[in-house]
Enzyme design. Sequence first.
Site, PDB file in Angstrom:
ATOM      1  N   CYS A   1       0.068 -10.987  -4.075  1.00 32.02           N
ATOM      2  CA  CYS A   1      -0.734  -9.808  -3.747  1.00 32.02           C
ATOM      3  C   CYS A   1      -0.569  -8.721  -4.824  1.00 32.02           C
ATOM      4  CB  CYS A   1      -0.305  -9.283  -2.379  1.00 32.02           C
ATOM      5  SG  CYS A   1      -1.060  -7.718  -1.944  1.00 32.02           S
TER       6      CYS A   1
ATOM      7  N   CYS B   1       1.098  -5.547  -3.456  1.00 36.18           N
ATOM      8  CA  CYS B   1       2.545  -5.706  -3.264  1.00 36.18           C
ATOM      9  C   CYS B   1       3.247  -5.607  -4.623  1.00 36.18           C
ATOM     10  CB  CYS B   1       2.858  -7.044  -2.596  1.00 36.18           C
ATOM     11  SG  CYS B   1       2.565  -7.052  -0.816  1.00 36.18           S
TER      12      CYS B   1
ATOM     13  N   HIS C   1       2.984  -5.410   3.668  1.00 36.69           N
ATOM     14  CA  HIS C   1       1.780  -6.222   3.465  1.00 36.69           C
ATOM     15  C   HIS C   1       1.094  -6.514   4.795  1.00 36.69           C
ATOM     16  CE1 HIS C   1      -0.929  -9.010   1.428  1.00 36.69           C
ATOM     17  NE2 HIS C   1      -0.871  -9.698   2.563  1.00 36.69           N
TER      18      HIS C   1
ATOM     19  N   ASN D   1     -12.518  -1.077   3.460  1.00 34.66           N
ATOM     20  CA  ASN D   1     -13.336  -2.283   3.558  1.00 34.66           C
ATOM     21  C   ASN D   1     -12.529  -3.364   4.254  1.00 34.66           C
ATOM     22  OD1 ASN D   1     -15.611  -1.244   2.133  1.00 34.66           O
ATOM     23  ND2 ASN D   1     -14.446  -1.461   0.230  1.00 34.66           N
TER      24      ASN D   1
ATOM     25  N   GLY E   1     -17.086  -6.461   1.727  1.00 30.90           N
ATOM     26  CA  GLY E   1     -16.781  -6.627   0.301  1.00 30.90           C
ATOM     27  C   GLY E   1     -15.333  -6.366  -0.051  1.00 30.90           C
TER      28      GLY E   1
ATOM     29  N   THR F   1     -12.008  -6.894  -1.565  1.00 25.94           N
ATOM     30  CA  THR F   1     -11.575  -7.783  -2.654  1.00 25.94           C
ATOM     31  C   THR F   1     -10.057  -7.941  -2.697  1.00 25.94           C
ATOM     32  OG1 THR F   1     -11.586  -5.950  -4.236  1.00 25.94           O
ATOM     33  CG2 THR F   1     -13.588  -7.303  -4.124  1.00 25.94           C
TER      34      THR F   1
ATOM     35  N   HIS G   1      -5.924  -1.099   2.532  1.00 30.25           N
ATOM     36  CA  HIS G   1      -5.956   0.095   1.682  1.00 30.25           C
ATOM     37  C   HIS G   1      -7.093   1.008   2.112  1.00 30.25           C
ATOM     38  CE1 HIS G   1      -8.353  -3.069  -0.271  1.00 30.25           C
ATOM     39  NE2 HIS G   1      -9.160  -2.102  -0.695  1.00 30.25           N
TER      40      HIS G   1
ATOM     41  N   HIS H   1      -9.595   3.900   0.578  1.00 30.60           N
ATOM     42  CA  HIS H   1     -10.139   4.597  -0.588  1.00 30.60           C
ATOM     43  C   HIS H   1     -10.309   6.068  -0.210  1.00 30.60           C
ATOM     44  CE1 HIS H   1     -11.647   0.866  -2.689  1.00 30.60           C
ATOM     45  NE2 HIS H   1     -11.618   0.405  -1.459  1.00 30.60           N
TER      46      HIS H   1
HETATM   47  P1  5GP Z   1     -11.745  -3.270  -2.045  1.00 29.30           P
HETATM   48  O1  5GP Z   1     -12.980  -3.764  -2.737  1.00 29.30           O
HETATM   49  O2  5GP Z   1     -10.832  -4.411  -1.679  1.00 29.30           O
HETATM   50  O3  5GP Z   1     -12.014  -2.327  -0.922  1.00 29.30           O
HETATM   51  O4  5GP Z   1     -11.001  -2.365  -3.097  1.00 29.30           O
HETATM   52  C1  5GP Z   1     -10.089  -2.832  -4.033  1.00 29.30           C
HETATM   53  C2  5GP Z   1      -9.926  -1.750  -5.069  1.00 29.30           C
HETATM   54  O5  5GP Z   1      -8.761  -2.009  -5.806  1.00 29.30           O
HETATM   55  C3  5GP Z   1     -11.079  -1.667  -6.078  1.00 29.30           C
HETATM   56  O6  5GP Z   1     -11.661  -0.382  -6.025  1.00 29.30           O
HETATM   57  C4  5GP Z   1     -10.413  -1.957  -7.416  1.00 29.30           C
HETATM   58  O7  5GP Z   1     -10.940  -1.166  -8.460  1.00 29.30           O
HETATM   59  C5  5GP Z   1      -8.961  -1.637  -7.145  1.00 29.30           C
HETATM   60  N1  5GP Z   1      -8.013  -2.418  -7.921  1.00 29.30           N
HETATM   61  C6  5GP Z   1      -7.995  -3.770  -8.083  1.00 29.30           C
HETATM   62  N2  5GP Z   1      -6.936  -4.143  -8.832  1.00 29.30           N
HETATM   63  C7  5GP Z   1      -6.266  -3.001  -9.136  1.00 29.30           C
HETATM   64  C8  5GP Z   1      -5.080  -2.745  -9.891  1.00 29.30           C
HETATM   65  O8  5GP Z   1      -4.410  -3.621 -10.430  1.00 29.30           O
HETATM   66  N3  5GP Z   1      -4.701  -1.430 -10.012  1.00 29.30           N
HETATM   67  C9  5GP Z   1      -5.407  -0.416  -9.418  1.00 29.30           C
HETATM   68  N4  5GP Z   1      -4.939   0.824  -9.599  1.00 29.30           N
HETATM   69  N5  5GP Z   1      -6.520  -0.634  -8.698  1.00 29.30           N
HETATM   70  C10 5GP Z   1      -6.942  -1.904  -8.560  1.00 29.30           C
HETATM   71 ZN    ZN Z   2       0.318  -7.038  -0.305  1.00 29.39          ZN
END
Ligand code: 5GP
Ligand code: ZN
Length: 114
Positions: free
Chosen positions: A4, A7, A46, A87, A93, A95, A100, A102
């Site tokens: 992860c 993590c 996690h 999300n 979406g 990813t 988390h 935002h």
């Molecule tokens: P999700 O699409 O899952 O809601 O948001 C994942 C977010 O994590 C995305 O906005 C992406 O830019 C961010 N992200 C992915 N990998 C990393 C990373 O290694 N470092 C940071 N600071 N953000 C990340």
């Molecule tokens: Zn994790």
Amino acid sequence: MADCIFCKIVNGEIPSNKVYEDDNVLAFKDLNPQMPVHILVIPKKHIESIIDLKEEDEKLVGKVFTAINKIANDIGVDKEGFRVISNCGQDAGQTVKHLHFHVLAGKKMSEKIV
Ligand code: 5GP
Ligand code: ZN
């Protein structure tokens, strides 16, 4: 959790731009910001997503939101406002499979879905 990304950020294996940290919560700048302010706030534990929360996580989620409140005050977006998005799953979406939130701020958001 071994594979992860978040993590790995928690344990320092992957660097991040930290904006807040306490025993249970970490916040750092999103790598690919979608707004002038784009911070990710995560529990250090996690948990994949909102749908994976257990009753025992209730206090932890409260701590995440208390951290969001502190961060908003610290970075000075408490007056102008901000948006919090999480999300959850495929259609939303998601990813990164580590819960988390935002925190988006820094300009007027014209699009409003809900
Ligand atoms: P999700 O699409 O899952 O809601 O948001 C994942 C977010 O994590 C995305 O906005 C992406 O830019 C961010 N992200 C992915 N990998 C990393 C990373 O290694 N470092 C940071 N600071 N953000 C990340
Ligand atoms: Zn994790």
